[in-house]
Design a protein around this motif. Structure first.
Motif, short mmCIF file in Angstrom:
data_model
loop_
_atom_site.label_atom_id
_atom_site.label_comp_id
_atom_site.label_asym_id
_atom_site.label_seq_id
_atom_site.Cartn_x
_atom_site.Cartn_y
_atom_site.Cartn_z
N SER A 123 30.16 26.12 41.94
CA SER A 123 31.09 25.99 40.83
C SER A 123 30.59 26.88 39.70
O SER A 123 29.42 26.86 39.35
N GLY A 137 36.99 25.09 36.54
CA GLY A 137 37.72 24.82 37.78
C GLY A 137 37.60 25.93 38.80
O GLY A 137 38.38 25.98 39.75
N SER A 159 35.41 28.31 41.68
CA SER A 159 34.29 28.28 42.63
C SER A 159 34.33 29.51 43.51
O SER A 159 35.40 30.06 43.78
N GLU A 201 38.36 30.38 44.38
CA GLU A 201 39.42 29.38 44.22
C GLU A 201 39.44 28.87 42.78
O GLU A 201 38.39 28.69 42.15
N TYR A 202 40.67 28.66 42.28
CA TYR A 202 40.88 27.96 41.02
C TYR A 202 41.42 26.57 41.37
O TYR A 202 42.47 26.45 42.00
N ARG A 203 40.70 25.53 40.96
CA ARG A 203 41.06 24.16 41.34
C ARG A 203 41.59 23.36 40.16
O ARG A 203 41.68 22.14 40.22
#
Length: 231
Positions: A24, A28, A30, A172-174
């Motif tokens: 991370s 948000g 990773s 990735e954007y979470r």
């Protein structure tokens, strides 16, 4: 032209492929980091900078946001914006030459990858770059564009190319986001219906104003009725 031109650039590179760990990096976000990579910036603020000292490399992640009124509405608009970036930003770098330009659409996000070469005029080194942009739509219909920029001396790029791709592919954007990156299309019949409702409302308002004037003509607030009967 859409505001993809606000892309900010920095450097990134990776060592030879190895066992990567998902890390991370705040906000948000990773990525999978191979051994030897270290986050050197404060992850509480963007951009985030990651380095591999052994390979003399860096990897940076930036974020740009567009208001709903400036949103990229479809793949054609995204393609046009990226071409603008190529013409006015990429090719403005010293001795720059575009190698490849590709795009993708995964429904919940879309993006592009640019590969090009340029020259570090201070170090007198020819660099090869792999620059990726990933676009998401937020719940309030703003769009967030994350950019990941990799570069390495052209002589060593082939060795690290697969690791660069591995890191970028793992991004990735979470955070909160919509299921579709592009805003829904407006049905033209909806626009016609809205215009009709506005016209009906205006007509109703006009008649109401006339009615009010008729009622106030005799000062009593009642209709003044005139007989047409002949005596």
């Amino acid at each position: 032209m859409r505001p993809v031109l606000s892309l900010v650039f920095m450097v990134c590179l990776a060592l030879a492929p190895g066992a990567a760990n998902s890390a991370s990096i705040g906000h948000g976000l990773s990525v999978d980091l191979p051994p030897g990579w270290e986050v050197i910036s404060d992850t509480l603020a963007l951009p985030v900078h990651i380095v591999n000292d052994a390979a003399n490399t860096q990897f940076s992640v930036f974020r740009s946001e567009f208001a709903a009124t400036d949103a990229v509405n479809n793949q054609a608009e995204l393609k046009n914006s990226v071409q603008k970036v190529i013409d006015e930003v990429i090719l403005a770098l010293p001795h720059a030459k575009l190698l490849t330009s590709t795009g993708f659409n995964q429904t919940y996000r879309a993006g592009f990858v640019l590969e090009f070469v340029s020259e570090d005029t201070i170090a007198k080194v020819t660099l090869r770059h792999r620059f990726e942009g990933v676009l998401y739509r937020l719940p309030d219909n703003r769009q967030a564009l994350f950019t990941l920029w990799a570069k390495a001396p052209i002589e060593s790029f082939a060795v690290v190319d697969s690791t660069i791709r591995q890191i970028q592919a793992s991004f990735e954007y979470r955070g909160p986001q919509e299921a579709s990156v592009f805003p829904p299309k407006i049905n033209p019949y909806i626009i016609v219906a809205i215009l009709m409702l506005l016209a009906i409302g205006l007509l109703y308002y006009t008649k109401s104003r006339r009615l009010q004037k008729s009622r106030s003509a005799d000062g009593s607030g009642h209709f003044r009725i005139e007989s047409s009967a002949r005596h």
